[in-house]
Design an enzyme around this catalytic site. Structure first.
Site, PDB file in Angstrom:
ATOM      1  N   SER A 143       0.822  -1.209   0.000  1.00 29.17           N
ATOM      2  CA  SER A 143       0.000   0.000   0.000  1.00 29.17           C
ATOM      3  C   SER A 143       0.858   1.262   0.000  1.00 29.17           C
ATOM      4  O   SER A 143       1.847   1.369   0.726  1.00 29.17           O
ATOM      5  CB  SER A 143      -0.889  -0.003   1.247  1.00 29.17           C
ATOM      6  OG  SER A 143      -1.671   1.166   1.272  1.00 29.17           O
ATOM      7  N   LYS A 166      -3.655   2.146  -2.232  1.00 28.49           N
ATOM      8  CA  LYS A 166      -3.296   3.251  -1.343  1.00 28.49           C
ATOM      9  C   LYS A 166      -4.250   3.356  -0.152  1.00 28.49           C
ATOM     10  O   LYS A 166      -5.469   3.235  -0.318  1.00 28.49           O
ATOM     11  CB  LYS A 166      -3.317   4.559  -2.144  1.00 28.49           C
ATOM     12  CG  LYS A 166      -3.066   5.812  -1.317  1.00 28.49           C
ATOM     13  CD  LYS A 166      -1.657   5.873  -0.750  1.00 28.49           C
ATOM     14  CE  LYS A 166      -1.524   6.912   0.356  1.00 28.49           C
ATOM     15  NZ  LYS A 166      -0.245   6.801   1.083  1.00 28.49           N
ATOM     16  N   ASN A 178       9.283   8.642   4.130  1.00 23.85           N
ATOM     17  CA  ASN A 178       8.151   9.335   3.528  1.00 23.85           C
ATOM     18  C   ASN A 178       7.233   9.849   4.618  1.00 23.85           C
ATOM     19  O   ASN A 178       7.054   9.216   5.652  1.00 23.85           O
ATOM     20  CB  ASN A 178       7.388   8.434   2.541  1.00 23.85           C
ATOM     21  CG  ASN A 178       6.256   7.667   3.193  1.00 23.85           C
ATOM     22  OD1 ASN A 178       5.150   8.184   3.376  1.00 23.85           O
ATOM     23  ND2 ASN A 178       6.526   6.428   3.581  1.00 23.85           N
ATOM     24  N   CYS A 193      -2.102   4.648  12.428  1.00 28.53           N
ATOM     25  CA  CYS A 193      -2.591   6.032  12.466  1.00 28.53           C
ATOM     26  C   CYS A 193      -2.869   6.498  13.896  1.00 28.53           C
ATOM     27  O   CYS A 193      -3.233   5.707  14.757  1.00 28.53           O
ATOM     28  CB  CYS A 193      -3.905   6.149  11.706  1.00 28.53           C
ATOM     29  SG  CYS A 193      -3.892   5.270  10.176  1.00 28.53           S
ATOM     30  N   LYS A 241      -2.695  -4.552   9.943  1.00 22.66           N
ATOM     31  CA  LYS A 241      -1.334  -4.173   9.553  1.00 22.66           C
ATOM     32  C   LYS A 241      -0.661  -3.420  10.684  1.00 22.66           C
ATOM     33  O   LYS A 241      -1.068  -2.317  11.059  1.00 22.66           O
ATOM     34  CB  LYS A 241      -1.353  -3.331   8.284  1.00 22.66           C
ATOM     35  CG  LYS A 241       0.050  -2.939   7.838  1.00 22.66           C
ATOM     36  CD  LYS A 241       0.081  -2.389   6.438  1.00 22.66           C
ATOM     37  CE  LYS A 241       1.463  -1.870   6.100  1.00 22.66           C
ATOM     38  NZ  LYS A 241       1.525  -1.325   4.742  1.00 22.66           N
ATOM     39  N   ILE A 247       5.761  -5.285   8.161  1.00 22.54           N
ATOM     40  CA  ILE A 247       5.674  -4.102   9.011  1.00 22.54           C
ATOM     41  C   ILE A 247       5.325  -2.853   8.210  1.00 22.54           C
ATOM     42  O   ILE A 247       5.629  -2.775   7.033  1.00 22.54           O
ATOM     43  CB  ILE A 247       7.021  -3.817   9.752  1.00 22.54           C
ATOM     44  CG1 ILE A 247       8.154  -3.556   8.762  1.00 22.54           C
ATOM     45  CG2 ILE A 247       7.353  -4.932  10.723  1.00 22.54           C
ATOM     46  CD1 ILE A 247       9.482  -3.103   9.383  1.00 22.54           C
ATOM     47  N   ASN A 248       4.724  -1.893   8.888  1.00 18.30           N
ATOM     48  CA  ASN A 248       4.602  -0.561   8.327  1.00 18.30           C
ATOM     49  C   ASN A 248       5.972   0.115   8.499  1.00 18.30           C
ATOM     50  O   ASN A 248       6.926  -0.520   8.933  1.00 18.30           O
ATOM     51  CB  ASN A 248       3.487   0.220   9.038  1.00 18.30           C
ATOM     52  CG  ASN A 248       2.814   1.200   8.088  1.00 18.30           C
ATOM     53  OD1 ASN A 248       3.488   1.917   7.361  1.00 18.30           O
ATOM     54  ND2 ASN A 248       1.494   1.223   8.084  1.00 18.30           N
ATOM     55  N   GLY A 266      11.326  -3.782   3.054  1.00 14.25           N
ATOM     56  CA  GLY A 266      12.608  -3.890   2.361  1.00 14.25           C
ATOM     57  C   GLY A 266      12.734  -5.000   1.343  1.00 14.25           C
ATOM     58  O   GLY A 266      13.817  -5.206   0.791  1.00 14.25           O
TER      59      GLY A 266
HETATM   60  C1  LIG Z   1       5.461   6.412  -0.106  1.00 15.07           C
HETATM   61  C2  LIG Z   1       4.868   5.381   0.822  1.00 15.07           C
HETATM   62  C3  LIG Z   1       3.510   5.454   1.148  1.00 15.07           C
HETATM   63  C4  LIG Z   1       2.937   4.504   2.000  1.00 15.07           C
HETATM   64  N1  LIG Z   1       1.592   4.572   2.276  1.00 15.07           N
HETATM   65  C5  LIG Z   1       1.013   3.605   3.033  1.00 15.07           C
HETATM   66  C6  LIG Z   1      -0.406   3.591   3.256  1.00 15.07           C
HETATM   67  O1  LIG Z   1      -1.142   4.435   2.738  1.00 15.07           O
HETATM   68  N2  LIG Z   1      -0.934   2.611   4.038  1.00 15.07           N
HETATM   69  C7  LIG Z   1      -0.149   1.630   4.593  1.00 15.07           C
HETATM   70  O2  LIG Z   1      -0.670   0.750   5.271  1.00 15.07           O
HETATM   71  N3  LIG Z   1       1.186   1.616   4.391  1.00 15.07           N
HETATM   72  C8  LIG Z   1       1.789   2.569   3.625  1.00 15.07           C
HETATM   73  N4  LIG Z   1       3.148   2.524   3.398  1.00 15.07           N
HETATM   74  C9  LIG Z   1       3.961   1.456   4.024  1.00 15.07           C
HETATM   75  C10 LIG Z   1       4.217   0.314   3.054  1.00 15.07           C
HETATM   76  O3  LIG Z   1       3.011  -0.280   2.624  1.00 15.07           O
HETATM   77  C11 LIG Z   1       5.116  -0.754   3.705  1.00 15.07           C
HETATM   78  O4  LIG Z   1       4.470  -1.267   4.849  1.00 15.07           O
HETATM   79  C12 LIG Z   1       6.465  -0.220   4.131  1.00 15.07           C
HETATM   80  O5  LIG Z   1       6.930   0.742   3.207  1.00 15.07           O
HETATM   81  C13 LIG Z   1       7.523  -1.306   4.276  1.00 15.07           C
HETATM   82  O6  LIG Z   1       7.796  -1.951   3.057  1.00 15.07           O
HETATM   83  P1  LIG Z   1       9.004  -1.547   2.067  1.00 15.07           P
HETATM   84  O7  LIG Z   1      10.239  -1.435   2.882  1.00 15.07           O
HETATM   85  O8  LIG Z   1       9.062  -2.643   1.051  1.00 15.07           O
HETATM   86  O9  LIG Z   1       8.644  -0.232   1.464  1.00 15.07           O
HETATM   87  C14 LIG Z   1       3.743   3.469   2.545  1.00 15.07           C
HETATM   88  C15 LIG Z   1       5.108   3.403   2.206  1.00 15.07           C
HETATM   89  C16 LIG Z   1       5.673   4.330   1.348  1.00 15.07           C
HETATM   90  C17 LIG Z   1       7.124   4.218   0.999  1.00 15.07           C
END
Ligand SMILES: Cc1cc2nc3c(=O)[nH]c(=O)nc-3n(C[C@H](O)[C@H](O)[C@H](O)COP(=O)(O)O)c2cc1C
Ligand SMILES: Cc1cc2nc3c(=O)[nH]c(=O)nc-3n(C[C@H](O)[C@H](O)[C@H](O)COP(=O)(O)OP(=O)(O)OC[C@H]3O[C@@H](n4cnc5c(N)ncnc54)[C@H](O)[C@@H]3O)c2cc1C
Ligand code: FES
Lengths: 241, 305
Positions: free
Chosen positions: B21, B45, B69, B131, B166, B192-193, B245
Site C-alpha cells: 500500500s 493506497k 516518507n 494512524c 497491519k 511491518i509498516n 525492504g
Molecule cells: C510512499 C509510501 C507510502 C505509504 N503509504 C502507506 C499507506 O497508505 N498505508 C499503509 O498501510 N502503508 C503505507 N506505506 C507502508 C508500506 O506499505 C510498507 O508497509 C512499508 O513501506 C515497508 O515496506 P518496504 O520497505 O518494502 O517499502 C507506505 C510506504 C511508502 C514508501
C-alpha cells in the site's frame, strides 16, 4: 514512461559546478518540458533531471552539482551505462504561445527551455530568451540559444555579466506568452510581474517520479496535483500564488 | 514445474508477491508499463473516510539503502475510491485486490471497512493501525494491544471478507499486539509498516521533511521486518503477510522462511517500476535453485523445535 539504458557519450563542465551530459539511448516519445529520472549506483532514490535537448538516439541533460548524487553524476565517464526512466511528466504546451513568447530561466532551470525553444522555432514562432544567474562564472547556454537565431538577455545578480539584477529586471518588453523555469522565489516574482498568461515548471522532492507514491503533491486551484505526473508544467491560472 | 501459489484465509494467490500500500497507487501507473495481472495481488493506497491532502511538502528524503516518507495518507476518500478508483482498477487488474484502510477513530475504521467489504473485486481487507487515534491524544492504535483489539473487533463485526491487521513496528512488543489482534478475531497479520525516522539538511540546519519525521522503508529495514515476522509467527496461528525492504525473490523466500505466507513489496516499486514483476519472474528459478517445489512448504521453515 519508459525504462531504458543509456550510455554516457560525453560529460563536460560548462560553467561553475554545472555539467552537460550527452547520453545515447532510446528517446522515443520524449517531449520538451518533461524530465528523466536517473538511477545512480550507491543511491536509493533516482535523480530527476529535465530534458535539455533530444534527437533520435540522443539525450542532453544539464545539471548543477548540489549534493552527493549530482557529484556522482559528474564522475561518470564516457561509456558508463545508466538506468534512466524517460517520458516523465506532462511537458510544455506550445499551442497557446503566440508568435513571440518569452522563455525565462534561472540557473538550473535554464535547461528545459532549450528543447522548448527548438520546438517553438519548428512551429514558426520566435521566442525571446531571458537567462538569469548569480554571477558571470555560472552563465551557460547563452551561445547555444543565440545559435538558434534567438535574442538572448542575460542577467546576473551581482552584475558581473549582462544586465545587473534578476530575470524580472529584463522582462520590460512585449511578449505574447511566457514559459518560466527556475527556483520558486524567481517563479513567484515572474508570476507577479507577468502581463500575459504562461506556464511554470515546478520542482519537488520525489519518491517515484511517475505518479505512484504521492510524494510530490502540490496545491493548485484545481485540486491537489502530482508535480511528477500532472506537472512539472503548470499553467499560471492553476497556481494559487 | 514449481508451485508458487499460496492461500491467505481462503483467498488463493498464484504467487505470494503483493505490491504494498502507498507504493502502487491504484495500479494504473504500473499497468502502463507491464501487465500487473502477473502479481499475486496488490494493496491499494491507504483509504480514509474523508479525502485527505496529507502533509505539506517536502515529504520525501533519501537514506542509506532506503527512504523516508511523510505522505500523510493523501487519498481521495472512500466515496471517490469506490466510485472512481475501483472501476478504473478493475479494468487493469482482474484478480482480487487487497483493500488498505486507515482511520483516525474506531467509527471511521468500521465505516470504511464495512463499505469496502461490499465491493466486488476486494479479496482481503488490510487495516492500517499505524494512524493516530484522534480520540486518545493522537496515540497510534497500533501501539497498544487494547486499541488494536478494539479496532479489530469493530471491523470484524461489519465485514465478511478476511481482515488482516497491519501492524506498526514502532512498538516494544510486536508479538503482544499481534496476539491481541488474533484474539479479537483478526484473520491474519500484516507487517511491518514504516519505522519512524528523520534526516536533517546540513545547509539549512533543519529537518529535510517538513513534517520533521517520516517513515523509513526500503532494504534498510529488511532485517528488522524479518525479525518481527519471526516473532509474530511464534506468537500467532493466523497467516502473516510479511513486508519491509523486500527487493528480490530471495528476500521473498527469506520472509516466508521467517513465517510469512505472502509478501508485500513496497519502496522497491518506486525506484524500479518493474521491481514486483521481476520478483514474480525470478521466483520459480530461485525456488528451483533452492530445491523448493511448493512454496507453501517453506512457510515458517526456519523455525525449528
Ligand atoms: C510512499 C509510501 C507510502 C505509504 N503509504 C502507506 C499507506 O497508505 N498505508 C499503509 O498501510 N502503508 C503505507 N506505506 C507502508 C508500506 O506499505 C510498507 O508497509 C512499508 O513501506 C515497508 O515496506 P518496504 O520497505 O518494502 O517499502 C507506505 C510506504 C511508502 C514508501
Ligand atoms: C522535475 C525536475 C527537474 C529537474 N531538472 C533539473 C535540471 O535540469 N538540472 C539540474 O541541475 N537540476 C534539476 N533538478 C533538481 C535535481 O533533481 C536535484 O538538484 C538533484 O536531485 C540533487 O541531487 P543530489 O544528490 O546532488 O542532492 P542531495 O541534496 O544530496 O539530494 C538528496 C535527495 O533530495 C533530492 N533533491 C535535492 N534537491 C532537489 C531538488 N531541487 N528537486 C528535487 N529533488 C531534490 C534528491 O533527488 C535526493 O533524493 C530537477 C528537479 C526536478 C524535480
Ligand atoms: S514522486 Fe511519486 S507521485 Fe510524484
Amino acid at each position: 514512461m519508459f525504462d531504458g539504458r543509456f550510455e554516457v557519450v560525453s560529460n563536460r563542465p560548462i560553467a561553475k559546478n554545472t555539467f552537460e551530459m550527452v547520453l545515447s539511448g532510446d528517446t522515443e516519445g520524449i517531449r520538451p518540458g518533461q524530465f528523466v529520472d536517473l538511477r545512480l549506483e550507491g543511491f536509493y532514490l533516482r535523480r530527476p533531471i529535465s530534458v535539455c535537448d533530444f534527437a533520435p538516439g540522443r539525450l542532453t541533460l544539464i545539471y548543477k552539482v548540489v549534493g552527493r548524487g549530482t557529484a556522482r553524476m559528474a564522475e561518470l565517464a564516457p561509456g558508463a551505462v545508466i538506468d534512466v526512466l524517460t517520458g516523465l511528466g506532462n511537458g510544455y504546451d506550445t499551442a497557446p504561445s503566440g508568435d513571440g513568447p518569452l522563455l525565462i530561466g534561472g540557473g538550473a532551470g535554464v535547461p528545459p527551455l532549450y528543447a522548448l525553444a527548438k520546438a517553438l522555432l519548428a512551429e514558426g514562432k520566435r521566442p525571446t530568451v531571458i537567462l538569469g544567474f548569480n554571477a558571470r562564472d555560472e552563465v551557460f547556454y547563452e551561445e547555444e540559444f543565440k545559435a538558434l537565431g534567438l535574442e538572448v538577455l542575460v542577467t546576473t545578480a551581482d552584475g558581473s555579466y549582462g544586465i545587473r539584477g534578476f530575470v524580472t529586471d529584463a522582462m520590460d518588453l512585449s511578449y505574447t506568452y511566457f514559459y518560466a523555469c527556475g527556483p520558486e522565489p524567481m517563479l513567484k516574482a515572474v508570476y507577479a510581474k507577468s502581463v500575459t498568461s504562461g506556464q511554470f515548471s515546478l520542482e519537488e522532492r520525489m519518491g517515484c517520479g511517475f505518479g505512484a507514491c504521492m510524494g510530490c503533491t502540490c496545491k493548485t486551484k484545481t485540486g491537489h496535483k502530482r508535480v511528477c505526473k500532472d506537472g512539472p508544467v503548470f499553467r499560471k491560472e492553476e497556481l494559487p500564488w | 514445474m514449481v508451485n508458487t501459489s499460496v492461500t491467505l484465509s481462503g483467498l488463493t494467490l498464484t504467487n505470494p508477491v503483493i505490491p504494498a500500500s502507498g507504493t502502487f497507487g491504484y495500479g494504473v501507473e504500473f499497468a502502463q508499463v507491464y501487465d500487473i495481472n502477473c502479481l499475486g495481488s496488490f494493496s491499494f493506497k491507504g483509504t480514509t473516510r474523508e479525502p485527505r491532502f496529507g502533509n505539506e511538502p517536502p515529504r520525501i528524503a533519501e537514506t542509506a539503502s532506503g527512504m523516508l516518507n511523510a505522505v500523510g495518507l493523501q487519498n481521495p476518500g472512500i466515496d471517490k475510491v469506490i466510485s472512481e478508483e475501483l472501476p478504473r482498477l478493475r479494468k487493469v487488474f482482474h484478480k482480487p485486490v487487497v483493500a488498505n484502510i486507515s482511520g483516525f477513530s474506531i467509527d471511521e475504521y468500521a465505516e470504511c471497512c464495512g463499505r469496502i467489504d461490499r465491493e466486488e473485486g476486494v479479496g482481503l481487507i488490510e487495516v492500517n493501525i499505524s494512524c493516530p487515534n484522534v480520540h486518545n491524544g493522537g496515540m497510534s492504535f497500533g501501539t497498544s494491544p487494547q486499541a488494536a483489539a478494539e479496532v479489530t473487533r469493530a471491523v470484524k463485526a461489519v465485514t465478511t471478507k478476511p481482515v488482516y491487521m497491519k501492524l506498526s513496528p514502532n512498538v516494544t512488543d510486536i508479538a503482544a499486539i499481534a496476539r491481541a489482534c488474533e484474539d479479537a478475531g483478526a484473520d491474519g497479520i500484516s507487517l511491518i509498516n514504516t519505522l519512524m525516522g528523520m534526516r536533517i539538511d546540513l545547509r539549512r540546519r533543519a529537518p529535510v521533511i517538513r513534517n520533521v519525521t517520516g517513515g523509513l522503508s526500503g532494504p534498510a529495514v529488511f532485517p528488522v521486518a524479518l525479525r518481527m515476522v519471526w516473532q509474530v509467527f511464534e506468537a500467532v496461528k493466523v497467516p502473516i503477510i510479511g513486508m519491509g525492504g523486500v527487493s528480490s525473490a530471495e528476500d521473498v523466500i527469506e520472509m516466508m522462511l521467517a513465517g510469512a505466507t505472502a509478501v508485500e513489496v513496497g519502496a522497491a516499486n518506486l525506484v524500479d517500476p518493474l521491481a514486483s514483476k521481476k520478483i514474480v519472474e525470478e521466483l520459480p528459478q530461485v525456488m528451483e535453485r533452492l530445491h523448493i517445489e511448493k512454496l507453501t512448504d517453506i512457510i515458517g521453515g526456519a523455525h525449528h523445535g
